[in-house]
Design an enzyme around this catalytic site. Structure first.
Site, PDB file in Angstrom:
ATOM      1  N   SER A 155      21.759  67.204  -0.475  1.00 50.57           N
ATOM      2  CA  SER A 155      20.670  66.383   0.044  1.00 50.57           C
ATOM      3  C   SER A 155      19.400  67.214   0.178  1.00 50.57           C
ATOM      4  CB  SER A 155      21.101  65.752   1.369  1.00 50.57           C
ATOM      5  OG  SER A 155      20.191  64.761   1.786  1.00 50.57           O
ATOM      6  N   ASP A 186      22.881  55.242  -3.689  1.00 51.23           N
ATOM      7  CA  ASP A 186      22.151  56.274  -2.958  1.00 51.23           C
ATOM      8  C   ASP A 186      20.665  56.183  -3.302  1.00 51.23           C
ATOM      9  OD1 ASP A 186      21.168  58.597  -1.805  1.00 51.23           O
ATOM     10  OD2 ASP A 186      22.580  59.935  -2.801  1.00 51.23           O
ATOM     11  N   HIS A 205      25.364  58.169  -0.255  1.00 50.61           N
ATOM     12  CA  HIS A 205      24.741  59.484  -0.117  1.00 50.61           C
ATOM     13  C   HIS A 205      25.652  60.464   0.624  1.00 50.61           C
ATOM     14  CE1 HIS A 205      21.415  62.301   0.055  1.00 50.61           C
ATOM     15  NE2 HIS A 205      21.606  62.451   1.348  1.00 50.61           N
TER      16      HIS A 205
END
Length: 320
Positions: A157, A251, A281
């Site tokens: 991320s 996502d 995600h």
């Protein structure tokens, strides 16, 4: 949500019984504490590796880090790992299980770095900490029993953004890297990827949540277009380290990963990319409840280890 994997649907339903507050509705401390509680979904940690706590000097003070070593006394390859959390939360503990998996399944030394968090520390604080930590690990490879010629940087991320930016920076100033590993990376702070709108409601990451995170770390809109913050805006990716990229279909940043894999391949950089259908995600942090999360951890560890040891990423982008 019909495209979500059935296991994800079950997880979302379970979380909906006590939905978390939006980050802007609670204090930063409460938001961080809520993130730490999610670590239970990562599954049981692998206790086979040796773990040492470190303090790494950076250009402004020092940051905490955790060094994981696989069994044995030999010098080996290693990865500097940068946790996700929207630049605002995440810690050595929240990503402990993931780092242990990289260590044991890939046979890799792992140095997990607790870079400074926003909003207390805004851009470029985390970027500087990430690069400084990597350089320190390279310079102290001998005492860490790490092969300095077999180093990688990785993250998920926002940590994936830091890893990609750090990998690009090493092209001009070193240290040389064998690989970069990116898990659901957020690589465009302007949020121009089509997936941001396509999956604006999440689950687990929403467009609003993504925008809020960028507001905390990169409040200046001009900075968001810099290649350091948004590696997708780098003019040339030539000579970037070979890459392993794992992404999730459902996502908001799914297309960031896809665009970056394509750009790397166009620049002649070896890249192996996998997108997991029906996954949200950072699903690899939910490996305790998602089978695909467990699969992704193993695949990432094996692919990254192979790349660090051989310097080849194998075939180009593929889907999973």
């Amino acid at each position: 949500m019909s495209s979500l994997h059935p296991q994800v649907q079950q997880l979302v339903a379970a979380l909906a019984t006590k939905p978390p507050a939006a980050p802007w509705e609670v204090s930063i401390t409460a938001y961080r504490e809520a993130g730490e509680r999610l670590a239970v979904l990562a599954g049981l940690p692998d206790d086979g590796c040796a773990v040492t706590e470190l303090a790494i000097p950076v250009r402004r003070g020092s940051v905490n880090a955790r060094h994981y070593r696989p069994p044995g006394e030999s010098v080996g390859p290693a990865v500097v790992y940068l946790h996700g959390g929207g630049f605002v939360r995440g810690s050595l503990d929240s990503h402990d299980r993931l780092c242990r998996a990289l260590c044991m399944r890939g046979g890799l030394g792992v140095v997990s770095v607790a870079y400074r968090l926003a909003p207390e520390n805004q851009f470029p604080a985390a970027h500087n900490d990430a690069f400084d930590a990597l350089r320190w690990v390279s310079q102290h490879a001998g005492e860490l029993m790490i092969d300095p010629t077999a180093l990688a940087v990785a993250g998920d991320s926002s940590g994936g953004a830091l890893a990609a930016a750090t990998a690009l920076a090493t092209r001009s100033v070193g240290p040389p890297l064998k690989a970069q590993g990116l898990l659901c990376p957020a690589l465009d702070a302007t949020m121009s990827s089509g997936s941001v709108d396509r999956y604006h409601a999440g689950p687990l990451l929403t467009r609003e949540g993504l925008a809020w995170s960028y507001d905390q770390y990169v409040p200046d809109a001009g900075d968001r277009r810099s290649a350091q913050v948004s590696p997708l805006f780098e003019e040339t990716l030539a000579a970037a380290p070979p890459a392993i990229i794992i992404s999730a279909q459902i996502d908001p940043v799914a297309d960031d990963a896809r665009r970056y894999a394509e750009a790397l391949a166009t620049a002649g950089v070896a890249v192996k990319a996998r997108e997991y259908a029906g996954m949200p995600h950072s699903f690899m942090l939910l490996a305790g409840v998602l089978e695909d999360g467990e699969h992704a951890l193993t695949a990432f560890a094996n692919d990254l280890a192979e790349l660090v040891k051989s310097g080849r990423a194998g075939p180009g982008p593929c889907a999973s």
